[in-house]
Write an enzyme that holds these catalytic residues in place. Structure first.
Site, PDB file in Angstrom:
ATOM      1  N   GLU A   1     -10.522  -2.149   3.813  1.00  9.93           N
ATOM      2  CA  GLU A   1      -9.199  -1.651   4.180  1.00  9.93           C
ATOM      3  C   GLU A   1      -8.984  -0.270   3.555  1.00  9.93           C
ATOM      4  OE1 GLU A   1      -6.612  -5.683   4.795  1.00  9.93           O
ATOM      5  OE2 GLU A   1      -6.725  -5.017   2.740  1.00  9.93           O
TER       6      GLU A   1
ATOM      7  N   ASP B   1       0.784  -1.253   0.000  1.00  8.00           N
ATOM      8  CA  ASP B   1       0.000   0.000   0.000  1.00  8.00           C
ATOM      9  C   ASP B   1       0.817   1.304   0.000  1.00  8.00           C
ATOM     10  OD1 ASP B   1      -1.471  -2.142   0.893  1.00  8.00           O
ATOM     11  OD2 ASP B   1      -2.234  -1.154   2.669  1.00  8.00           O
TER      12      ASP B   1
HETATM   13  C1  FRU Z   1      -3.925  -3.585   2.715  1.00  6.92           C
HETATM   14  C2  FRU Z   1      -3.347  -3.972   4.056  1.00  6.92           C
HETATM   15  C3  FRU Z   1      -3.751  -2.970   5.123  1.00  6.92           C
HETATM   16  C4  FRU Z   1      -2.665  -3.115   6.141  1.00  6.92           C
HETATM   17  C5  FRU Z   1      -1.456  -3.366   5.275  1.00  6.92           C
HETATM   18  C6  FRU Z   1      -0.436  -4.279   5.874  1.00  6.92           C
HETATM   19  O1  FRU Z   1      -3.223  -4.110   1.632  1.00  6.92           O
HETATM   20  O2  FRU Z   1      -3.747  -5.279   4.392  1.00  6.92           O
HETATM   21  O3  FRU Z   1      -5.050  -3.169   5.642  1.00  6.92           O
HETATM   22  O4  FRU Z   1      -2.524  -1.967   6.924  1.00  6.92           O
HETATM   23  O5  FRU Z   1      -1.930  -3.926   4.067  1.00  6.92           O
HETATM   24  O6  FRU Z   1       0.691  -4.368   5.058  1.00  6.92           O
END
Ligand code: FRU
Length: 511
Positions: free
Chosen positions: A216, A34
């Site tokens: 998310e 992300d």
């Molecule tokens: C989304 C996610 C988020 C989390 C991060 C962990 O891709 O699962 O929810 O904060 O990646 O790397």
């Protein structure tokens, strides 16, 4: 993050280097997911991101860091916020604390404040929970200190994460507002604060529309409709994994209003459940109809109130298995988003951020009639991305298709085709090259596209291992990763079942 298989890097190193994109950000030799803490500060765009500093698969989550002045040329910097024995540093956002509400900086020299999720590890007193924490920088984002009073906001939940904070001014006063998720409840939770340290609960939105996976990385921002400052709507972005329209990870959005306390979605951006309780995902609003645009969020503090988003160009279905080395995973191009009236309703339109001067097209075609025929276009060039801009009247043709990254004389290619009967645009990577590295990779994605006065407008960016398609001025977007066989660079357009008119077609190499 559901996929954990680790494959050795697929093709040999030199092949992998050849397919490293040039316009899309990749970390030099590590893993990323992300985008985090997107912020513009003193003339510089900062891209922080979920990064494994020690490997090219997911793990040891920390915030990597890169900067750019044009959103195209990025410089990688040392890890900004690192995991430690207590916590992994999950996704979040950054604000410029202009009024020094946090006390971390001064009004003359404001601190950057990161609000991130502490994913607490075994052995921590908070073990088993996710909570929101702060880190701050007083040197314009180059070095970071974690706040001693962390975490600043918990709910005793194991899935409370991904805070996006923005400064709010409106009927409910002035404050910081946080949107975060209760991921497994498909809920966005909203909080407010005067100082980024003490948070007060406001409201909850959801579940709604696509709910087949964890919610998310939310985002919430206002945009004028058709550029009219007197007609502002709010956009709530909710990424979902799995359960997106093309399978696996993707981003949906809602259009509505935010009164400083509660987000209320417009009736027409909510999809009623069918009789059997399921939701037809094709009726939800999607940022992208392809497989590879996830965790998309927008920049804080962008100049001239521009709303610019970046997504992770990947999908948790197969993310850890991509056949590249030593790097793995890329960001999407930055996209400027606006609200425009589409069929009477405010909807997002997206425009990729490209070089201001893209240079002369390698080939331009105007007003050519194609009757059941094929037109060879300039090959993609290693070391350059390829921009294809087209205005085509499908006319009596059944399909108009672009074959991208194809084999000369062979059948392998990534196929982007418009079907005039179904009025759908499909991106098909089933025969695009290396698809065997993961069982869920080979796929074809499609989206409904309405012609404008009989015209199909496309802007396609091909960058070694990715294809991003912006149709009808960015009203529909389709993005997919592809791993063509080395040397497959052919491009052609092909009309079947009747006569189409190519009003304008330009192919430009972006180096
Ligand atoms: C989304 C996610 C988020 C989390 C991060 C962990 O891709 O699962 O929810 O904060 O990646 O790397």
């Amino acid at each position: 993050m559901t996929e954990t298989t680790t494959h050795p890097a697929g093709p040999a190193e030199d092949t992998a280097l050849n397919i490293r994109p040039i316009l899309h950000y990749t970390a030099k030799n590590t893993w990323l997911n992300d985008p985090n803490g997107l912020v513009w500060h003193r003339g510089v765009y900062h891209l922080f991101y979920q990064n494994n500093p020690f490997d090219n698969v997911w793990g040891n989550m920390s915030w990597g860091h890169a900067t750019s002045t044009d959103l195209l040329h990025w410089t990688e910097h040392p890890v900004a916020i690192a995991c430690d024995e207590e916590e992994d540093v999950f996704s979040g956002s950054i604000v410029v604390d202009h009024d020094n509400t946090s006390g971390f900086g001064t009004v003359e020299d404001p601190a950057l404040v990161a609000i991130y999720t502490s994913a607490f590890k075994e052995g921590s007193v908070h073990q088993g929970t996710q909570a929101q924490s702060l880190a701050f920088s007083t040197d314009a984002g180059m070095t970071w200190s974690k706040y001693a009073g962390n975490p600043v906001l918990g709910r005793g939940s194991a899935h409370f994460r991904d805070p996006k904070v923005f400064s709010y001014e409106g009927p409910a006063g002035s404050c910081w507002v946080m949107v975060a998720v209760e991921a497994q409840h498909q809920q966005v939770v909203l909080y407010r604060s005067a100082n980024l340290k003490d948070w007060e609960y406001l409201s909850t939105f959801g579940p709604a529309n696509a709910t087949g996976g964890e919610w998310e990385c939310p985002d919430l921002f206002p945009l004028p409709v058709d550029g009219d400052p007197d007609s502002v709507k709010w956009v709530l972005v909710v990424n979902i994994n799995p359960g997106a329209v093309a399978g696996g990870s993707g981003g949906q959005y809602f259009v509505g209003d935010f009164d400083g306390v509660q987000f209320t979605a417009d009736f027409d951006s909510l999809v009623p459940a069918d009789a059997d309780g399921t939701t037809d995902l094709r009726h939800c609003l999607w940022l992208d109809w392809g497989r590879d645009y996830y965790a998309a969020v927008s920049f804080s503090n962008a100049p001239e109130n521009r709303r610019i988003m970046i997504g992770w160009m990947n999908n948790w279905d197969y993310a850890n298995s991509l056949p590249t080395s030593p790097w793995r995973s890329e960001m999407s191009l930055a996209r400027e988003v606006e609200l425009a009236t589409v069929d009477g309703l405010p909807r997002l339109v997206q425009r990729p951020v490209l070089p201001l001067d893209c240079g002369e097209p390698a080939r331009t075609i105007q007003d050519v009639e194609l009757h059941d025929s094929l037109l060879q276009l300039p090959d993609a060039t290693p070391g350059s991305a390829q921009l294809i801009e087209a205005e085509i009247l499908p006319g009596t043709a059944r399909t108009v298709a672009f074959r991208l990254l194809g084999a000369s004389g062979g059948t392998a290619a990534t196929v982007l085709s418009f079907d005039a009967v179904t009025s759908r645009l499909t991106l098909d990577r089933r025969n695009s090259g290396n698809t065997a590295f993961h069982g869920k990779f080979a796929s074809a994605e499609s989206a409904p596209v309405k012609l404008d006065g009989g015209v199909l407008r496309l802007r396609v960016i091909v960058d070694h291992c990715s294809v991003e398609v912006f149709a009808q001025g960015g009203r529909v977007v389709l993005s997919d990763l592809v791993f063509p066989v080395s040397g497959n660079l052919g491009t052609e357009v092909c009309v079947e079942g009747g006569t189409a008119i190519v009003r304008k077609l330009a192919v430009t190499a972006l180096s």
